[in-house]
Enzyme design. Structure first.
Site, PDB file in Angstrom:
ATOM      1  N   VAL A  92      45.160  38.755  35.146  1.00 21.58           N
ATOM      2  CA  VAL A  92      44.820  38.318  36.506  1.00 21.58           C
ATOM      3  C   VAL A  92      44.468  39.610  37.239  1.00 21.58           C
ATOM      4  O   VAL A  92      45.345  40.416  37.546  1.00 21.58           O
ATOM      5  CB  VAL A  92      45.983  37.571  37.187  1.00 21.58           C
ATOM      6  CG1 VAL A  92      45.663  37.301  38.651  1.00 21.58           C
ATOM      7  CG2 VAL A  92      46.287  36.268  36.450  1.00 21.58           C
ATOM      8  N   PRO A  93      43.174  39.851  37.455  1.00 22.49           N
ATOM      9  CA  PRO A  93      42.690  41.177  37.846  1.00 22.49           C
ATOM     10  C   PRO A  93      42.921  41.545  39.313  1.00 22.49           C
ATOM     11  O   PRO A  93      41.980  41.761  40.078  1.00 22.49           O
ATOM     12  CB  PRO A  93      41.207  41.103  37.504  1.00 22.49           C
ATOM     13  CG  PRO A  93      40.858  39.665  37.739  1.00 22.49           C
ATOM     14  CD  PRO A  93      42.075  38.890  37.295  1.00 22.49           C
ATOM     15  N   CYS A  94      44.186  41.661  39.693  1.00 24.75           N
ATOM     16  CA  CYS A  94      44.506  42.025  41.076  1.00 24.75           C
ATOM     17  C   CYS A  94      43.970  43.420  41.415  1.00 24.75           C
ATOM     18  O   CYS A  94      43.762  43.728  42.583  1.00 24.75           O
ATOM     19  CB  CYS A  94      46.003  41.917  41.332  1.00 24.75           C
ATOM     20  SG  CYS A  94      47.030  42.832  40.193  1.00 24.75           S
ATOM     21  N   HIS A  95      43.704  44.237  40.391  1.00 26.67           N
ATOM     22  CA  HIS A  95      43.131  45.564  40.637  1.00 26.67           C
ATOM     23  C   HIS A  95      41.716  45.469  41.208  1.00 26.67           C
ATOM     24  O   HIS A  95      41.227  46.428  41.794  1.00 26.67           O
ATOM     25  CB  HIS A  95      43.137  46.409  39.354  1.00 26.67           C
ATOM     26  CG  HIS A  95      42.353  45.812  38.225  1.00 26.67           C
ATOM     27  ND1 HIS A  95      42.870  44.822  37.411  1.00 26.67           N
ATOM     28  CD2 HIS A  95      41.102  46.056  37.777  1.00 26.67           C
ATOM     29  CE1 HIS A  95      41.966  44.491  36.503  1.00 26.67           C
ATOM     30  NE2 HIS A  95      40.877  45.231  36.709  1.00 26.67           N
ATOM     31  N   ARG A  96      41.075  44.325  41.073  1.00 25.04           N
ATOM     32  CA  ARG A  96      39.722  44.130  41.605  1.00 25.04           C
ATOM     33  C   ARG A  96      39.716  43.743  43.075  1.00 25.04           C
ATOM     34  O   ARG A  96      38.652  43.572  43.667  1.00 25.04           O
ATOM     35  CB  ARG A  96      38.986  43.057  40.792  1.00 25.04           C
ATOM     36  CG  ARG A  96      38.754  43.462  39.352  1.00 25.04           C
ATOM     37  CD  ARG A  96      38.025  42.393  38.572  1.00 25.04           C
ATOM     38  NE  ARG A  96      38.045  42.708  37.147  1.00 25.04           N
ATOM     39  CZ  ARG A  96      37.932  41.811  36.184  1.00 25.04           C
ATOM     40  NH1 ARG A  96      37.771  40.529  36.476  1.00 25.04           N
ATOM     41  NH2 ARG A  96      37.978  42.190  34.915  1.00 25.04           N
TER      42      ARG A  96
END
Length: 174
Positions: free
Chosen positions: A139-143
C-alpha cells in the site's frame, strides 16, 4: 508467523519482514536488521491493540520475496491486495488503502489534499490513515506527499526518498 529476508537494491541492503497468518497481517522494512525487528515489534503491538492475534514465530514464506518484487517493480501493487488480511484496519482505512493502491501507480505521487478530495474526506484523515498503514511498500503510502515537499513517513524520510527514487520519481512538489 513472521518471515524475514534480506535483499539488495543496487548498493543498498533492504530487510523485509512480513507478519502473516493465512494472509499478510503486516509488513515492515528497514535498511538494517535491528531497525527492522523494532519496527516488527511496534507493528505487532499496534495490530494487537486493534484486536489482531499475532504470532512472531519465525516461519519461512514467499511473502518477503513478493514484497521485494513489488518494491523493484516486478509485481504490481494492486495485484498484491488480495494477499492482505486487512485485520485491524478500519473500513475508512481500507477504503483509503485500496483507492491509493489501485489509482496511484508506480512512478507517480499524489498530495494528501488531492487524495482527500478523491475520497471526499480531509487531508488530516488521509494523513492518519497513512501513518497507521500496516502494509508499507504494497500500500504505497510513500507516494502520498505534501503540497510543498515530501511530507511525513512513519519509517523515516530517508526510506521515503529511497522508495520514490527506486520508482523513478524525481520531484515530489506540485
Amino acid at each position: 508467523m513472521l518471515s524475514v529476508e534480506k535483499f539488495r537494491v543496487g548498493e543498498r541492503v533492504v530487510w523485509i519482514g512480513v507478519i502473516f497468518s493465512g494472509r499478510v497481517q503486516g509488513i515492515a522494512f528497514a535498511f538494517d536488521r535491528g531497525t527492522l525487528m523494532k519496527r516488527i515489534h511496534d507493528l505487532a503491538e499496534h495490530l494487537g491493540k486493534r484486536g489482531v492475534s499475532i504470532s512472531l514465530d519465525v516461519q519461512p514464506s514467499d511473502y518477503p520475496e513478493k514484497v521485494f518484487k513489488v518494491l523493484i517493480g516486478e509485481l504490481d501493487n494492486a495485484s498484491f491486495l488480495r494477499e492482505l488480511s486487512f485485520e485491524g484496519v478500519t473500513p475508512f482505512e481500507k477504503k483509503v488503502y485500496e483507492w491509493l493502491t489501485k489509482n496511484v501507480k508506480r512512478g507517480s505521487v499524489i498530495t494528501y489534499g488531492d487524495l482527500a478530495k478523491a475520497l471526499n474526506t480531509s487531508p488530516r484523515a488521509v494523513g492518519g490513515a497513512m501513518k497507521r498503514n500496516p502494509y508499507p511498500i504494497v500500500v504505497p503510502c510513500h507516494r502520498v506527499v505534501a503540497h510543498d515537499g515530501i511530507g511525513y513517513y512513519s519509517s523515516g524520510i530517508e526510506e521515503k526518498k529511497f522508495l520514490l527514487e527506486i520508482e523513478g520519481v524525481k520531484e515530489w512538489t506540485s
